[in-house]
Design an enzyme around this catalytic site. Structure first.
Site, PDB file in Angstrom:
ATOM      1  N   GLY A 140      -3.424  24.587   5.720  1.00  0.00           N
ATOM      2  CA  GLY A 140      -2.355  24.772   4.759  1.00  0.00           C
ATOM      3  C   GLY A 140      -1.398  23.603   4.822  1.00  0.00           C
ATOM      4  N   VAL A 151       2.324  21.490   5.307  1.00  0.00           N
ATOM      5  CA  VAL A 151       3.216  21.295   6.454  1.00  0.00           C
ATOM      6  C   VAL A 151       4.223  22.436   6.548  1.00  0.00           C
ATOM      7  CG1 VAL A 151       4.935  19.747   7.475  1.00  0.00           C
ATOM      8  CG2 VAL A 151       2.979  18.806   6.226  1.00  0.00           C
ATOM      9  N   HIS A 158      -0.300  17.817   7.442  1.00  0.00           N
ATOM     10  CA  HIS A 158       0.085  16.552   6.827  1.00  0.00           C
ATOM     11  C   HIS A 158      -1.104  15.899   6.127  1.00  0.00           C
ATOM     12  CE1 HIS A 158       4.258  15.549   8.120  1.00  0.00           C
ATOM     13  NE2 HIS A 158       4.023  16.542   8.941  1.00  0.00           N
ATOM     14  N   GLY A 186      -9.887 -24.195  -2.725  1.00  0.00           N
ATOM     15  CA  GLY A 186      -9.411 -25.537  -2.443  1.00  0.00           C
ATOM     16  C   GLY A 186      -9.926 -26.133  -1.152  1.00  0.00           C
ATOM     17  N   SER A 190     -16.119 -15.761  -1.300  1.00  0.00           N
ATOM     18  CA  SER A 190     -16.703 -14.617  -0.569  1.00  0.00           C
ATOM     19  C   SER A 190     -15.885 -14.289   0.680  1.00  0.00           C
ATOM     20  CB  SER A 190     -18.168 -14.885  -0.200  1.00  0.00           C
ATOM     21  OG  SER A 190     -18.377 -16.173   0.304  1.00  0.00           O
TER      22      SER A 190
END
Length: 631
Positions: free
Chosen positions: A31, A33, A114, A469, A540
């Protein structure tokens, strides 16, 4: 003394049965918090008189120091054992508790509410026969209630007890309970949760926990404990087809060879025929052995060693089966509960562990994501942490499996990141993905070796990776020209050029980058099959994607070249002005700025193009090809 020992010690409370002789009910509490899960479990233990005197003393003293209920006993402290749980008044880890009554033994998994601990909830629910879902009467059904119920449905937990808690805070309002119950049953019907019992409770005070509450005379149903003692959760697993995942080939000496494991479903008797999958070899069971006896039959849940009448090859990862055969497939449709903070990516490689099998796997397609609030199926490119979705998964080799609804053991799996070793998802198999029966490999007469002989070279792919680059394209172009001068047959696949054509539909999200690399690897593999030396110039950035590309080629055909130019040098060059735009916030997901670059672990060649010229770098690559007899 442990709680389990306490159960044995209190056997005199039942005049007719020893605690260990009673049937066991495995249940999970879940269920949102602060809905009162740990308090309800603690109250069950307390009111069932399953606590020892020293535990009661500890509860009394702890409630004064760490309790959240004022002068009253804080029953949640019986379950919340971690310091962080006591400090925050929440559940973080899964806590298992054991107790018994005159009718049943109980194993309770108390799970956190949570969202960030959804993986812990799924772990606790994975072996449960029944779930107790807590709902705060003031808040009603919330998103986390829906998420947990959806996970319960996926995990095959069909029996649900909904405890509408904190009824004392809504003045024991019958209409409020009725409204929540109606909403829950509607949601359960959508999810296929077929057995739902709603009980109004006030866990702190024990109302409707063990006995019916005088403060809610309008409720005439069972209390929590009455329902838990009476509910029938048998699913007929002993009558299902026999499944036996092999854990170990047991051969202590030359005179004995057996296959050890736990019966996942069905019943097997001596003399019954079995088939070993995926090989398909057949035999008969000549004996069923445990540590201290021989049996005439083995049933679901038993750990045994099976002796076969024939000497056939079977080992860990194989499955012995009889009756309706399981599926053997290398492509499945499954639901995933995603755990990891890093999003799921189609095309990314993972390790799939199912039963005793471990197989390489790729999420090949995303079918839909489940919207928790509406239960609708949404189109989505990926799954984020704690999301649920349906995917297609391609496997490196065939997996023996059943649909999860038919067999939990053979229908469930986890996905593991091969680099971090984190468990990133839990999976539930819906069905095998059948290949079209009319598609097959067409044999060809001229193969790769014949084409390589004609060209008098050894085909391979030179995969240049590095930051934007770094000089990849310049170096690849120089190598291509040099090999052409030497009379070699080449092809050059440049990342920018490919985005004008075959990859023009792809963006720069992590998912699109995975697909970009997959397509380039497939094209490069076709060129290598044609006998060419193929150059690939591609950023990549992710190691896993490059490793997936490498697996597309044979031994020695993939040469990874890390153009390891420092970021500062690449940014100083900035030939396309991309770094400047990224720094200004005009480009998102730019490698090296707001997206990481994962350098190769063991590249075949490393070049610092900031320290040597592009011409020198090209000569180093050509020299490597000569020394390794590619040219």
């Amino acid at each position: 003394m442990t709680v389990h020992q306490a159960i044995i010690g209190r056997a005199q409370e039942s005049p007719t049965a020893h605690a260990l002789d009673r049937p066991t009910l495995r249940l999970v509490t879940c269920g949102s918090v602060d809905d009162g899960k740990s308090t309800l479990v603690g109250r069950l233990l307390f009111d069932s008189k399953m606590l020892l005197d020293d535990q009661l003393d500890a509860l009394t003293s702890d409630s004064k120091v760490a309790g959240t209920t004022g002068p009253a006993l804080d029953f949640a402290l019986l379950v919340d054992g971690l310091q962080a749980e006591r400090e925050q008044g929440i559940t973080i880890d899964v806590a298992y508790r054991f107790f018994a009554t005159a009718r049943r033994r109980f194993v309770i998994a108390d799970t956190p509410g949570h969202v960030q601990y959804t993986r812990n909830m799924a772990t606790g629910a994975s072996q449960a026969d029944l779930a107790v879902v807590l709902i705060d009467a003031r808040k009603g059904v919330v998103s986390q209630t829906r998420r947990h119920c959806h996970i319960l449905a996926l995990l095959g937990v069909r029996h649900v007890l909904v405890a509408v808690n904190k009824m004392d805070l809504v003045d024991f309002d019958a209409d409020r309970f009725k409204a929540i119950s109606t909403m829950v049953r509607t949601m359960a019907g959508q999810l296929g949760l077929t057995h739902v019992q709603c009980v109004p409770v006030a866990a702190c005070d024990g109302d409707n926990i063990i006995h019916s509450s005088a403060r809610m005379p309008w409720y005439d149903g069972p209390s929590v404990m009455q329902h838990l003692e009476q509910v029938d959760v048998s699913d007929g697993i002993a009558e299902r087809p026999f499944r036996f995942p092999v854990q170990w080939a047991n051969r202590p000496n030359a005179e004995f060879r057996g296959l050890s494991g736990r019966v996942a479903s069905g019943t097997l008797r001596c003399g019954d025929p079995v088939v070993v999958l995926p090989s398909g070899r057949r035999s008969r069971v000549s004996g069923i052995v445990t540590a201290d006896s021989r049996l005439q039959q083995a049933v679901s849940g038993q750990s045994v060693t099976l002796l076969l009448a024939d000497e056939i090859d079977a080992s860990r990862g194989d499955v012995l089966a009889s009756g309706a055969p399981p599926d053997v497939t290398d492509h499945i449709v499954a639901h995933l509960i995603w755990f990891d903070d890093e999003a799921m990516r189609t095309g990314r490689r993972y390790l799939l562990k199912s039963g005793t099998s471990s197989i390489g796997a790729v999420v090949s397609a995303m079918k839909h994501r489940v919207c928790i609030d509406t239960m609708a199926h949404e189109a989505a490119p990926a799954l984020e942490a704690n999301e649920i979705g349906c995917v297609e998964i391609a496997l490196d080799r065939p997996l023996v499996c059943d649909a999860y609804r038919d067999n939990r053991d053979l229908g469930s799996f986890i996905l593991i990141d091969p680099f971090s070793r984190h468990t990133v998802a839990a999976g539930l198999i819906d069905a095998p993905l059948r290949r079209p029966a009319n598609i097959s490999w067409h044999p060809t007469t001229v193969d790769k070796a014949a084409r390589a002989r004609l060209k008098q070279q050894k085909p391979c792919v030179l995969w240049l990776t590095g930051l934007s680059g770094a000089g990849k394209s310049t170096i690849a172009n120089l190598v291509d020209r040099r090999l052409c001068e030497l009379g070699r047959h080449t092809a050059l696949l440049d990342g920018d050029n490919l985005r004008h054509g075959i990859n023009r539909d792809l963006g720069f999200t992590p998912e699109a980058r995975v697909e970009n690399i997959r397509r380039v690897a497939e094209i490069a593999a076709l060129f290598v099959d044609a006998g060419l030396i193929t150059l690939v110039s591609l950023i990549s950035p992710f190691r896993a994607d490059r490793d997936s590309a490498r697996r597309r080629f044979g031994d020695g055909e993939f040469i990874e070249i890390h153009v390891a130019t420092p970021l500062s040098t690449c940014e100083a060059r900035d030939p396309k002005g991309l770094y400047k735009r990224a720094r200004a916030g005009e480009l998102s997901g730019f490698t090296g700025i707001d997206q990481p670059y994962e350098a190769p672990d063991r590249p075949e060649i490393t070049i610092d193009a900031g320290a040597v010229s592009a011409e020198t770098a090209a000569e180093l690559i050509v020299r490597h090809l000569r020394e390794q007899h590619y040219i």
